[in-house]
Design a protein around this motif. Structure first.
Motif, short mmCIF file in Angstrom:
data_model
loop_
_atom_site.label_atom_id
_atom_site.label_comp_id
_atom_site.label_asym_id
_atom_site.label_seq_id
_atom_site.Cartn_x
_atom_site.Cartn_y
_atom_site.Cartn_z
N SER A 94 42.96 34.94 36.35
CA SER A 94 43.95 35.48 35.42
C SER A 94 45.05 36.22 36.18
CB SER A 94 43.28 36.43 34.43
OG SER A 94 42.79 37.57 35.10
N ASP A 95 46.21 36.38 35.53
CA ASP A 95 47.32 37.08 36.18
C ASP A 95 46.99 38.53 36.53
OD1 ASP A 95 48.86 34.86 36.28
OD2 ASP A 95 50.10 35.35 34.54
N PRO A 96 46.31 39.30 35.65
CA PRO A 96 45.97 40.68 36.04
C PRO A 96 45.12 40.73 37.32
CG PRO A 96 45.75 40.44 33.68
CD PRO A 96 45.99 39.06 34.22
N TRP A 97 44.20 39.80 37.47
CA TRP A 97 43.39 39.79 38.68
C TRP A 97 44.22 39.40 39.89
CZ3 TRP A 97 39.38 42.04 40.41
CH2 TRP A 97 38.73 41.57 41.55
N ARG A 98 45.19 38.51 39.70
CA ARG A 98 46.07 38.14 40.82
C ARG A 98 46.87 39.35 41.30
NH1 ARG A 98 46.94 33.12 37.82
NH2 ARG A 98 45.91 31.42 38.93
N VAL A 99 47.25 40.21 40.37
CA VAL A 99 47.96 41.43 40.76
C VAL A 99 47.10 42.26 41.72
CG1 VAL A 99 48.87 43.64 39.94
CG2 VAL A 99 49.39 41.54 38.70
N MET A 100 45.80 42.32 41.43
CA MET A 100 44.90 43.05 42.32
C MET A 100 44.81 42.37 43.69
SD MET A 100 44.03 45.62 40.60
CE MET A 100 42.66 46.27 41.54
N ARG A 101 44.81 41.05 43.69
CA ARG A 101 44.78 40.33 44.98
C ARG A 101 46.05 40.60 45.79
NH1 ARG A 101 42.54 34.21 43.72
NH2 ARG A 101 40.32 34.70 43.79
N VAL A 102 47.19 40.57 45.10
CA VAL A 102 48.45 40.84 45.78
C VAL A 102 48.42 42.25 46.37
CG1 VAL A 102 50.91 41.22 45.44
CG2 VAL A 102 49.82 39.22 44.41
N THR A 103 47.97 43.21 45.57
CA THR A 103 47.88 44.60 46.05
C THR A 103 46.98 44.70 47.26
OG1 THR A 103 48.23 45.43 43.79
CG2 THR A 103 47.27 46.96 45.39
N SER A 104 45.86 43.99 47.21
CA SER A 104 44.91 44.04 48.34
C SER A 104 45.54 43.48 49.61
CB SER A 104 43.62 43.29 48.00
OG SER A 104 43.82 41.88 48.03
N GLU A 105 46.41 42.48 49.49
CA GLU A 105 47.06 41.92 50.67
C GLU A 105 48.03 42.93 51.30
OE1 GLU A 105 48.59 37.98 50.54
OE2 GLU A 105 46.57 37.18 50.27
N PHE A 106 48.76 43.65 50.45
CA PHE A 106 49.65 44.67 50.99
C PHE A 106 48.84 45.79 51.66
CE2 PHE A 106 52.83 42.89 48.00
CZ PHE A 106 53.90 42.80 48.88
N VAL A 107 47.76 46.22 51.01
CA VAL A 107 46.93 47.29 51.58
C VAL A 107 46.34 46.84 52.93
CG1 VAL A 107 44.82 48.63 51.28
CG2 VAL A 107 46.39 48.34 49.36
N THR A 108 45.83 45.61 52.98
CA THR A 108 45.25 45.10 54.22
C THR A 108 46.30 45.02 55.32
OG1 THR A 108 43.61 43.80 53.01
CG2 THR A 108 44.06 43.14 55.27
N GLY A 109 47.48 44.48 54.99
CA GLY A 109 48.55 44.37 55.99
C GLY A 109 49.02 45.72 56.48
N PHE A 110 49.25 46.65 55.56
CA PHE A 110 49.70 47.98 55.95
C PHE A 110 48.66 48.66 56.83
CE2 PHE A 110 52.37 48.44 51.82
CZ PHE A 110 53.34 47.62 52.36
N GLY A 111 47.39 48.52 56.46
CA GLY A 111 46.33 49.15 57.22
C GLY A 111 46.20 48.58 58.62
N ALA A 112 46.36 47.27 58.75
CA ALA A 112 46.20 46.62 60.05
C ALA A 112 47.35 46.91 61.00
CB ALA A 112 46.05 45.11 59.86
N LEU A 113 48.56 47.09 60.45
CA LEU A 113 49.75 47.17 61.30
C LEU A 113 50.36 48.56 61.40
CD1 LEU A 113 51.52 43.88 60.13
CD2 LEU A 113 49.95 44.19 62.05
#
Length: 242
Positions: free
Chosen positions: A27-46
Motif C-alpha cells: 500500500s502507499d502508506p507502507w511505501r512512505v515508510m520504506r522511502v523514509t527508511s531509505e533516507f534514514v539509512t543513507g543519512f546514517g551511513a554517510l
C-alpha cells in the motif's frame, strides 16, 4: 471501557495472531515508510563521511576502454586531494572510479539501485548502501558531495547531471562545481544547448557556465578543490563579521 465496549482481544494478541492478507505491505502508506527508511539509512551511513565528490558515468564502459582508465585516474586523484569518492556502485565507469579510490587507499562509496539487470555493488566499494528509489539515492549524491565529476554516460548519467545543474541554477545548492570529462563526448550536447536552448531563450548563456568541460582529470579535481576552498573562505569571512 466497560461492559460491551471491552474488546474481545488485546492489541498484542491481534498483532501476534494475525494471519491475514499481506497486501498492506504494497500500500502507499507502507511505501512512505520504506522511502523514509531509505533516507534514514543513507543519512546514517554517510553522515560522518567527510569531504566527498560524486562521480558519474556509464555502467556500460568496458574495462579495456580509455573511459575506464579515465575513471580510475579521477578516483585516484580525488583521494590524493583529500576526498572520498561516491559513485552509483555499479559496473563500468562507476567501478573504475571506485577502483581508483580504493587503490589510492581512500574511501570508496557505492550507492546502488535495485535494477533487474545489475547484480549488486562492484567489488571496489568499501562503504555501500542499496536503494529501491532513485529519488532517495540522488539526494545522497548531492547532500554528501561538494561537487560532481561526470564521465561519458547514458540516460542515467544525464538524469543525474541535469538534476545537479537544475539544483545549482535554482540555488538549491550553492558553490557546487560540475565538471564534464571528455570534450569529444560532451561537446555535441553543449553545442545543442548553446545553439538551440540558449537561442530559444529557454536557458541563458550564464547557465552554460555552470558546466566545466575538460579532458584532464587533474584539472577536474583542481576545479573542485578551488570551489571548496572558496566556500571555506566565505564561511570564515562570515564568521569573522558576526
Amino acid at each position: 471501557m466497560r461492559r460491551s465496549k471491552v474488546p474481545r482481544s488485546t492489541t498484542d494478541q491481534r498483532l501476534l495472531d494475525s494471519r491475514g492478507s499481506a497486501e498492506w505491505v504494497h500500500s502507499d502508506p507502507w511505501r512512505v515508510m520504506r522511502v523514509t527508511s531509505e533516507f534514514v539509512t543513507g543519512f546514517g551511513a554517510l553522515a560522518e563521511l567527510g569531504p566527498a565528490v560524486s562521480v558519474f558515468g556509464s555502467a556500460r564502459t568496458r574495462p579495456d576502454s580509455p573511459e575506464y582508465a579515465l575513471g580510475e585516474r579521477v578516483g585516484r586523484a580525488l583521494v590524493e586531494a583529500g576526498y572520498a569518492v561516491i559513485t552509483g556502485g555499479g559496473p563500468g565507469a562507476m567501478e573504475a572510479a571506485n577502483k581508483g579510490a580504493l587503490e589510492a587507499d581512500g574511501t570508496s562509496v557505492g550507492l546502488g539501485i535495485e535494477l533487474p539487470f545489475e547484480a549488486g555493488l562492484n567489488p571496489y566499494v568499501d562503504l555501500g548502501v542499496n536503494f529501491r528509489y532513485f529519488f532517495a539515492r540522488k539526494t545522497m549524491f548531492v547532500k554528501y558531495a561538494c561537487g560532481f565529476v561526470v564521465l561519458p554516460g547514458g540516460f542515467g548519467t544525464l538524469d543525474e547531471l541535469f538534476e545537479a545543474v537544475t539544483l545549482v541554477q535554482t540555488q538549491k545548492v550553492t558553490s557546487f562545481p560540475i565538471v564534464l570529462l571528455g570534450t569529444d563526448y560532451w561537446g555535441g550536447l553543449l553545442d545543442w544547448l548553446r545553439g538551440t536552448a540558449v537561442a530559444a531563450g529557454t536557458i541563458s548563456e550564464k547557465d552554460l557556465a555552470l558546466l566545466i568541460v575538460t579532458d584532464d582529470p587533474d584539472e577536474a579535481v583542481r576545479v573542485v578543490v578551488e570551489a571548496d576552498r572558496a566556500v571555506a573562505e566565505q564561511r570564515a569571512a562570515t564568521a569573522r563579521s558576526e
